[in-house]
Motif scaffolding. Structure first.
Motif, mmCIF file in Angstrom:
data_model
loop_
_atom_site.group_PDB
_atom_site.id
_atom_site.type_symbol
_atom_site.label_atom_id
_atom_site.label_comp_id
_atom_site.label_asym_id
_atom_site.label_seq_id
_atom_site.Cartn_x
_atom_site.Cartn_y
_atom_site.Cartn_z
ATOM 1 N N ARG A 1 0.826 -1.209 0.000
ATOM 2 C CA ARG A 1 0.000 0.000 0.000
ATOM 3 C C ARG A 1 0.863 1.263 0.000
ATOM 4 N N ASN A 2 1.967 1.233 0.729
ATOM 5 C CA ASN A 2 2.898 2.363 0.681
ATOM 6 C C ASN A 2 3.383 2.588 -0.751
ATOM 7 N N ARG A 3 3.620 1.505 -1.448
ATOM 8 C CA ARG A 3 4.095 1.583 -2.829
ATOM 9 C C ARG A 3 3.040 2.226 -3.729
ATOM 10 N N ARG A 4 1.798 1.782 -3.610
ATOM 11 C CA ARG A 4 0.742 2.316 -4.460
ATOM 12 C C ARG A 4 0.507 3.804 -4.172
ATOM 13 N N GLU A 5 0.510 4.155 -2.897
ATOM 14 C CA GLU A 5 0.257 5.550 -2.537
ATOM 15 C C GLU A 5 1.388 6.469 -3.005
ATOM 16 N N TRP A 6 2.645 6.017 -2.852
ATOM 17 C CA TRP A 6 3.785 6.838 -3.293
ATOM 18 C C TRP A 6 3.765 6.991 -4.810
ATOM 19 N N ALA A 7 3.512 5.886 -5.513
ATOM 20 C CA ALA A 7 3.486 5.931 -6.979
ATOM 21 C C ALA A 7 2.365 6.841 -7.464
ATOM 22 N N ARG A 8 1.204 6.771 -6.829
ATOM 23 C CA ARG A 8 0.068 7.600 -7.228
ATOM 24 C C ARG A 8 0.354 9.077 -6.957
ATOM 25 N N ALA A 9 0.943 9.372 -5.810
ATOM 26 C CA ALA A 9 1.202 10.758 -5.429
ATOM 27 C C ALA A 9 2.280 11.408 -6.286
ATOM 28 N N GLY B 1 3.138 10.251 -9.496
ATOM 29 C CA GLY B 1 2.953 9.968 -10.906
ATOM 30 C C GLY B 1 3.947 8.973 -11.465
ATOM 31 N N LEU B 2 4.324 7.974 -10.665
ATOM 32 C CA LEU B 2 5.321 6.995 -11.094
ATOM 33 C C LEU B 2 4.661 5.803 -11.777
ATOM 34 N N SER B 3 5.273 5.346 -12.837
ATOM 35 C CA SER B 3 4.803 4.139 -13.512
ATOM 36 C C SER B 3 5.700 2.979 -13.096
ATOM 37 N N VAL B 4 5.287 2.296 -12.046
ATOM 38 C CA VAL B 4 6.042 1.157 -11.534
ATOM 39 C C VAL B 4 5.115 -0.052 -11.461
ATOM 40 N N PRO B 5 5.652 -1.260 -11.571
ATOM 41 C CA PRO B 5 4.792 -2.451 -11.552
ATOM 42 C C PRO B 5 4.278 -2.775 -10.157
ATOM 43 N N HIS B 6 3.080 -3.368 -10.122
ATOM 44 C CA HIS B 6 2.461 -3.792 -8.869
ATOM 45 C C HIS B 6 1.968 -5.228 -9.034
ATOM 46 N N SER B 7 2.058 -5.996 -7.957
ATOM 47 C CA SER B 7 1.484 -7.342 -7.976
ATOM 48 C C SER B 7 -0.014 -7.269 -7.710
ATOM 49 N N THR B 8 -0.719 -8.322 -8.076
ATOM 50 C CA THR B 8 -2.089 -8.497 -7.607
ATOM 51 C C THR B 8 -1.981 -8.979 -6.174
ATOM 52 N N HIS B 9 -2.484 -8.184 -5.237
ATOM 53 C CA HIS B 9 -2.212 -8.461 -3.826
ATOM 54 C C HIS B 9 -3.469 -8.782 -3.045
ATOM 55 N N PHE B 10 -3.349 -9.767 -2.155
ATOM 56 C CA PHE B 10 -4.434 -10.163 -1.264
ATOM 57 C C PHE B 10 -3.989 -10.034 0.179
ATOM 58 N N HIS B 11 -4.831 -9.394 0.972
ATOM 59 C CA HIS B 11 -4.608 -9.328 2.413
ATOM 60 C C HIS B 11 -5.683 -10.153 3.082
ATOM 61 N N LEU B 12 -5.285 -11.074 3.928
ATOM 62 C CA LEU B 12 -6.241 -11.917 4.633
ATOM 63 C C LEU B 12 -6.468 -11.355 6.036
ATOM 64 N N PRO B 13 -7.615 -10.721 6.294
ATOM 65 C CA PRO B 13 -7.865 -10.160 7.625
ATOM 66 C C PRO B 13 -8.017 -11.256 8.673
ATOM 67 N N GLN B 14 -7.755 -10.896 9.899
ATOM 68 C CA GLN B 14 -7.828 -11.853 10.994
ATOM 69 C C GLN B 14 -9.267 -12.238 11.277
ATOM 70 N N GLY B 15 -9.497 -13.550 11.437
ATOM 71 C CA GLY B 15 -10.834 -14.026 11.766
ATOM 72 C C GLY B 15 -11.261 -13.543 13.143
ATOM 73 N N ARG B 16 -12.503 -13.135 13.264
ATOM 74 C CA ARG B 16 -13.006 -12.626 14.545
ATOM 75 C C ARG B 16 -14.307 -13.327 14.938
ATOM 76 N N GLY B 17 -14.302 -14.633 14.785
ATOM 77 C CA GLY B 17 -15.475 -15.415 15.154
ATOM 78 C C GLY B 17 -15.504 -15.724 16.640
#
Length: 290
Positions: free
Chosen positions: A55-63, A65-81
């Protein structure tokens, strides 16, 4: 879980602060620059360091105007059952969905695991084609891998993490008749030939002979990584003085060379490279019913 068509790389070690997330992001960006399709999964729902890096990468690149590659990323939130078992089932289902969504569409799937033993950690390890275990050059960090003699480095007993990997290898062999290429990576290595360094090196080599894994030199302790994390960049990205807080230094150049040597040691060249430039995808948070 069924095997993925992608080459699965798992970063694993039951010791925090060993450099798993930093290695995962650098590996992903290197492969993206090589024109390969890459997905990343952050299975550490407590620390989620890899997700923060992405997320730091995406925000810095967006702010900027950088054209850098990004992975398709998944974050698994902690279960709260209501129970530990229910949380484990929820986290497994989110993990399964993440793998199923990308397994046929990417060349590499990189999974960053937590620094403790969980059901999800064991499942991720059993899926690995390549298992990378970053290991700080310290007898304290070596303890989760094995107990060694303090005078000779002789292997006395395998640690709980080594036994976890051995179980994962047996499970993988039963699933498809293949094994896991386990690579232990010595990180934060010292240039001083101290007694501690010699003992760690001897101990790691003895463990490797016992369990049938490979050993690679990793990344030295460098200030550059403290500067890169807040902006989400890696040593493979083109960086200006604003990003680095000054002109590129020998530390930056040395870190890049060390990562290239590590990547060469992983023997990942079997995948066909596509056109230069990796895919650009948004983060994906699998919310599920939690």
């Amino acid at each position: 879980m069924q095997r993925s068509n992608a080459h699965v790389i798992v970063l694993g070690n039951e010791k925090g602060g060993s450099g798993k997330s930093t290695t995962a992001i650098h590996l992903a960006i290197h492969l993206l620059y090589a024109g390969l399709r890459v997905a990343t999964i952050d299975a550490d729902s407590r620390q989620h360091t890899l997700t923060t890096y992405v997320r730091n990468r995406r925000e810095w690149a967006r702010a900027h105007g950088l054209s850098v590659p990004h992975s398709t990323h998944f974050h698994l939130p902690q279960g709260r059952g209501d129970s530990r078992e229910k949380n484990a089932d929820m986290e497994f289902e989110m993990f399964r969905r993440a793998v199923a969504e990308v397994e046929k569409d990417v060349d590499y799937l990189i999974i960053d695991t937590p620094g403790f033993d969980t059901h999800l950690t064991r499942i991720a390890h059993s899926l690995a084609d390549t298992l990378i275990t970053p290991l700080n050059d310290s007898l304290i960090d070596l303890d989760v891998i094995a107990r060694i003699a303090p005078d000779s480095g002789e292997l006395l007993e395998l640690g709980h993490y080594s036994r976890l990997v051995q179980r994962s290898r047996r499970e993988r062999l039963a699933i498809d008749g293949r094994t896991i290429d386990w690579v232990m990576v010595r990180n934060r290595t010292s240039t001083l030939n101290s007694r501690n360094t010699r003992l760690v090196r001897t101990g790691v080599e003895n463990v490797a002979k016992r369990v049938g894994c490979r050993v690679a030199d990793g990344i030295a302790e460098r200030v550059i990584f403290r500067s890169l994390f807040p902006i989400g960049m890696t040593v493979f990205d083109p960086l200006d003085e604003e990003a680095l807080g000054g002109a590129p230094t020998m530390s930056h150049i040395g870190a890049r060379q060390e990562y290239r040597q590590l990547l060469d040691a992983l023997n990942l060249s079997g995948k066909r490279c596509r056109e230069q430039g990796g895919g650009q995808s948004d983060d994906r948070i699998l919310a599920g019913t939690v």
